[in-house]
Scaffold this active site. Structure first.
Site, PDB file in Angstrom:
ATOM      1  CG  PHE A 133      -2.453  -0.147  14.538  1.00  0.00           C
ATOM      2  CD1 PHE A 133      -3.034   1.090  14.357  1.00  0.00           C
ATOM      3  CD2 PHE A 133      -1.899  -0.787  13.433  1.00  0.00           C
ATOM      4  CE1 PHE A 133      -3.069   1.694  13.098  1.00  0.00           C
ATOM      5  CE2 PHE A 133      -1.922  -0.185  12.174  1.00  0.00           C
ATOM      6  CZ  PHE A 133      -2.507   1.071  12.014  1.00  0.00           C
ATOM      7  CG  ASP A 218      -3.833  -7.749  13.434  1.00  0.00           C
ATOM      8  OD1 ASP A 218      -2.845  -8.104  12.759  1.00  0.00           O
ATOM      9  OD2 ASP A 218      -4.311  -6.601  13.395  1.00  0.00           O
ATOM     10  CE  LYS A 247       3.110  -3.202   9.758  1.00  0.00           C
ATOM     11  NZ  LYS A 247       1.813  -3.140  10.415  1.00  0.00           N
TER      12      LYS A 247
HETATM   13  C1  LIG Z   1       0.478  -2.677  10.295  1.00  0.00           C
HETATM   14  C2  LIG Z   1      -0.642  -3.358  10.984  1.00  0.00           C
HETATM   15  C3  LIG Z   1      -1.950  -3.341  10.461  1.00  0.00           C
HETATM   16  C4  LIG Z   1      -2.313  -2.558   9.223  1.00  0.00           C
HETATM   17  O1  LIG Z   1      -1.628  -2.956   8.095  1.00  0.00           O
HETATM   18  P1  LIG Z   1      -1.581  -1.981   6.796  1.00  0.00           P
HETATM   19  O2  LIG Z   1      -0.902  -2.823   5.748  1.00  0.00           O
HETATM   20  O3  LIG Z   1      -0.829  -0.760   7.187  1.00  0.00           O
HETATM   21  O4  LIG Z   1      -2.989  -1.689   6.445  1.00  0.00           O
HETATM   22  C5  LIG Z   1      -2.925  -4.048  11.137  1.00  0.00           C
HETATM   23  N1  LIG Z   1      -2.643  -4.726  12.260  1.00  0.00           N
HETATM   24  C6  LIG Z   1      -1.402  -4.776  12.786  1.00  0.00           C
HETATM   25  C7  LIG Z   1      -1.154  -5.583  14.023  1.00  0.00           C
HETATM   26  C8  LIG Z   1      -0.361  -4.077  12.174  1.00  0.00           C
HETATM   27  O5  LIG Z   1       0.856  -4.091  12.719  1.00  0.00           O
END
Ligand SMILES: *Cc1c(COP(=O)(O)O)cnc(C)c1O
Length: 391
Positions: A133, A218, A247
Site C-alpha cells: 500500500f 516507504d 502518519k
Molecule cells: C498510510 C500509508 C500511505 C498513505 O498515506 P496517506 O497520508 O493516507 O496518503 C502510504 N504508504 C503507507 C505504507 C501507508 O501506511
C-alpha cells in the site's frame, strides 16, 4: 451519535461507509465518543497519534506557531521547516535533502517523480510488491499492490511490475538495468502488519546497487519510532536512496516528507515539484514537538519494552480463535485462526478498546507510543473475553 451518523451519510461521499463511532475528545491514550463512553485507543488514528491525544508539548507547539505565523507558502522560507529538515537528516544520517508534503501519498508521488527525474526516460519501469500500500493518488496508487484498491482505477500510465513480497529471487529477476526504482515497505502495514523476512531489505539493497535502481523505502507507517527505532530500516542497517514519511511525523497534524540521499538529494531542480501547504509552519512545529518528545521521554526504549510485553502477553493466551501475534514494537497484528477480525473489532469496541480489523484474519494495534504498561495490560486481560464474544 445516531443523528450525526445520519447527517454524515447524507453529506459525505460514501467511500468510507459510515464509521461506527463519533469521537468527541481525547486525553492521553483515551478517547470519548459523543455519548460520553470512554475507550482505550489502541489504533491511534492509524499509527498517527504517537503522543496520544492532547499532549502538552504538541498543544503548546501548535498553539504558539498558529498564533505567530500559520502559513507562508513556498514563496518564503521559515525557520520551523529548516529546523525540521535538519532534525530529520540528523536522525537519518547521510547526505540527504528533504521535500515536505501534507500526506503519505504525496510523499510517494514526490519520490516517484524524484526517481524519474534522476534516471530520465531510459529506465522505463519501477518494481513494487504484491499486497503493498503506497497511497490513493494516481501515481502512488499505480505502485499499490493491493488489487482491490488499485484495479478499479486502472489502466495507469506507469509501468509498474509487481513481485511477491519477501521473495529475493523474484526481485532479482524483476530488477534490471532498465528499472528506475524498487518501492518497498519494511513491514506491509495495510496488508496486515507483515514484516519483511530477515535479510530481504539487505538483498533489495544489494540488487539495487548491482543494477543502479533506486531503493525507495516507504516508512510512512513504520517510521517515527513505531518499531522502537526512529525508522524501521535502522534495525537492519540498510540505507535507502529515498525514504518517505508521514502518519506519525506530525502527531495528528498533516505532514509528510520525502528524503533523498546521494544523487537523489538534489535530483529535483528549481520548479520540478511543489506544494502550497507542504512544509507548513504549524505542521512543522508539530513534527518538531513530536521528535523532541520521543527523544526527551525516551520513547524508543519504551516502545520496545512495552511492545515486547504486549506480544508476550498475547502469545500466552490460549484461545481457539487466536493464532498468534506478529510485528515489532508498538505495531502488531493479532493473528486470528478464522476470518473474524470485524467481529473482534466490534467486540473490542463494546469492551472499551479501539482496534482495527486490517485484514480478515488480522487485528491491527498501533497505539500511541506513550501507552503505559498497565493500559496494555488492561487490554490483554480483556482479550480472552473479546475473542469469546467474537467467536
Ligand atoms: C498510510 C500509508 C500511505 C498513505 O498515506 P496517506 O497520508 O493516507 O496518503 C502510504 N504508504 C503507507 C505504507 C501507508 O501506511
Amino acid at each position: 451519535m445516531n443523528d450525526l451518523r445520519k447527517r454524515f451519510e447524507a453529506a459525505l461521499m460514501p467511500n468510507y461507509g459510515v464509521p461506527p463511532l463519533a469521537l468527541a475528545r481525547g486525553e492521553g491514550c483515551r478517547v470519548w465518543d459523543t455519548d460520553g463512553n470512554a475507550y482505550l485507543d489502541l489504533i491511534g488514528g492509524i499509527a498517527v497519534s504517537v503522543l496520544g491525544h492532547g499532549h502538552p508539548a504538541l498543544v503548546q507547539a501548535v498553539s504558539a506557531q498558529v498564533a505567530t505565523l500559520a502559513h507562508t507558502s513556498n514563496l518564503f522560507l521559515h525557520e520551523p521547516e529548516v529546523l525540521l529538515a535538519e532534525r530529520l537528516l540528523g536522525l537519518l544520517g547521510g547526505d540527504g535533502r528533504v521535500f515536505f508534503t501534507n500526506s503519505g501519498t504525496e510523499a510517494n508521488e514526490a519520490a516517484y517523480k524524484l526517481v524519474r527525474r534522476h534516471t530520465g526516460p531510459d529506465r522505463t519501469y519501477v518494481v513494487a510488491a504484491d499486497s503493498s500500500f503506497h497511497g490513493r493518488t494516481m501515481g502512488a496508487l499505480a505502485l499499490t499492490g493491493k488489487a482491490s484498491i488499485r484495479e478499479p482505477f486502472g489502466p495507469f500510465a506507469a509501468d509498474v511490475r509487481f513481485v511477491t513480497y519477501g521473495s529475493v529471487d523474484e526481485l532479482r529477476a524483476a530488477v534490471t538495468g532498465d528499472c528506475a526504482a524498487v518501492f518497498l515497505e519494511p513491514t506491509q502495514g495495510e496488508a496486515g502488519v507483515i514484516p519483511a523476512p530477515e535479510g530481504y531489505l539487505a538483498a533489495a539493497r544489494a540488487i539495487c546497487d548491482e543494477t543502479g535502481a533506486a531503493l525507495v523505502l516507504d516508512e510512512i507507517q513504520s517510521g517515527v519510532g513505531r518499531t522502537g527505532t526512529w525508522f524501521q530500516h535502522q534495525h537492519e542497517g540498510v540505507r535507502p536512496d529515498v525514504i518517505t514519511l508521514a502518519k506519525g511525523l506530525g502527531g495528528g497534524l498533516p505532514i509528510g516528507a520525502c528524503v533523498g540521499f546521494g544523487p537523489y538529494a538534489t535530483a529535483f531542480g528549481k520548479g520540478d515539484h511543489g506544494s502550497t501547504f507542504g512544509g507548513n509552519p504549524v505542521a512543522c512545529a508539530a513534527a518538531l514537538a513530536v521528535l523532541d518528545t520521543i527523544e526527551r521521554e525516551g520513547l524508543l526504549e519504551h516502545v520496545t519494552k512495552v511492545g515486547d510485553q504486549l506480544a508476550a502477553a498475547v502469545e500466552a493466551i490460549d484461545h481457539p480463535l487466536l493464532a498468534g501475534v506478529r510485528g515489532r514494537g508498538l505495531w502488531r497484528a493479532i493473528v486470528l485462526a478464522e476470518p473474524e477480525s470485524a467481529a473482534v473489532e466490534a467486540a473490542a469496541r463494546d469492551a472499551g478498546f479501539l482496534v482495527n480489523a486490517v485484514a480478515p484474519q488480522a487485528v491491527r494495534l498501533a497505539p500511541p507510543l506513550i501507552i503505559a504498561p498497565d493500559e496494555v495490560a488492561s487490554f490483554v486481560t480483556a482479550l480472552p473475553g473479546i475473542l469469546g464474544a467474537a467467536s
